[in-house]
Design a protein around this motif. Structure first.
Motif, short mmCIF file in Angstrom:
data_model
loop_
_atom_site.label_atom_id
_atom_site.label_comp_id
_atom_site.label_asym_id
_atom_site.label_seq_id
_atom_site.Cartn_x
_atom_site.Cartn_y
_atom_site.Cartn_z
N VAL A 1 -15.46 -1.50 -1.88
CA VAL A 1 -14.26 -0.56 -2.36
C VAL A 1 -12.97 -0.85 -1.35
O VAL A 1 -13.02 -1.38 -0.34
N VAL A 2 -11.89 -1.06 -2.15
CA VAL A 2 -10.44 -1.29 -1.51
C VAL A 2 -9.72 -0.05 -1.53
O VAL A 2 -9.01 0.11 -0.51
N TYR B 1 -8.31 4.26 1.23
CA TYR B 1 -8.16 3.16 1.50
C TYR B 1 -9.29 2.44 2.36
O TYR B 1 -9.26 3.21 3.66
N ALA B 2 -9.68 1.28 2.20
CA ALA B 2 -10.70 0.76 3.18
C ALA B 2 -9.57 0.26 4.41
O ALA B 2 -8.34 0.18 4.39
N ASP B 3 -10.24 0.14 5.51
CA ASP B 3 -9.46 -0.06 6.90
C ASP B 3 -8.71 -1.39 6.70
O ASP B 3 -7.78 -1.50 7.26
N GLY C 1 -2.14 0.37 5.05
CA GLY C 1 -0.80 -0.18 5.21
C GLY C 1 -0.19 -1.22 4.64
O GLY C 1 0.84 -1.66 4.70
N ARG C 2 -1.22 -1.92 3.77
CA ARG C 2 -0.62 -3.05 3.06
C ARG C 2 -0.89 -2.85 1.59
O ARG C 2 -0.07 -3.59 0.76
N PHE C 3 -1.85 -1.96 1.13
CA PHE C 3 -2.25 -1.79 -0.39
C PHE C 3 -1.57 -0.48 -0.67
O PHE C 3 -1.91 0.49 -0.01
N THR C 4 -1.32 -0.23 -1.87
CA THR C 4 -1.00 1.13 -2.31
C THR C 4 -1.60 1.11 -3.81
O THR C 4 -1.42 0.40 -4.61
#
Length: 127
Positions: free
Chosen positions: A47-48, A60-62, A66-69
């Motif tokens: 999972v992302v 969100y995966a760790d 902070g990078r993906f939304t």
């Protein structure tokens, strides 16, 4: 039945950005939690990000925090994954998935919780 079609993948340099889209058709888009997963060669699907049908709850995966939304537009029956500051380790086939949830409040993080899957879109990040 729900059909999911991903788009937006491609080749990008490290540090770049891509936005993936997942268009849903068929039965109503409502009452479905949505998720983005990825699978790299030789690795399990992971999972992302995930989002409840209401959009009020996200996961969100760790590795991508902070990078993906993740976001969704219920009027357009579309879920998005904005990916910034991409790294070579983000290289994978990205899949969109839909899982039933009548409450509208839940998201899912395991593959078995999802009922429908897209065909996947390749994301390649060069160093």
């Amino acid at each position: 039945q729900v059909q999911l079609v991903e788009s937006g993948g491609g080749l990008v340099q490290a540090g770049g950005s891509l936005r993936l889209s997942c268009a849903a058709s068929g039965r109503t888009f409502s009452s479905y939690a949505m998720g983005w997963f990825r699978q790299a060669p030789g690795k399990e699907r992971e999972v992302v990000a995930a989002i409840s049908w209401s959009g009020g709850n996200t996961y969100y995966a760790d590795s991508v925090k902070g990078r993906f939304t993740i976001s969704k537009d219920n009027a357009k029956n579309t879920v998005y994954l904005q990916m910034n500051s991409l790294k070579p380790e983000d290289t994978a086939v990205y899949y969109c998935a839909a899982g039933r949830d009548n409450s509208g409040s839940y998201y899912y993080t395991d593959t078995y919780e999802y009922d429908y899957w897209g065909q996947g879109t390749q994301v390649t990040v060069s160093s």
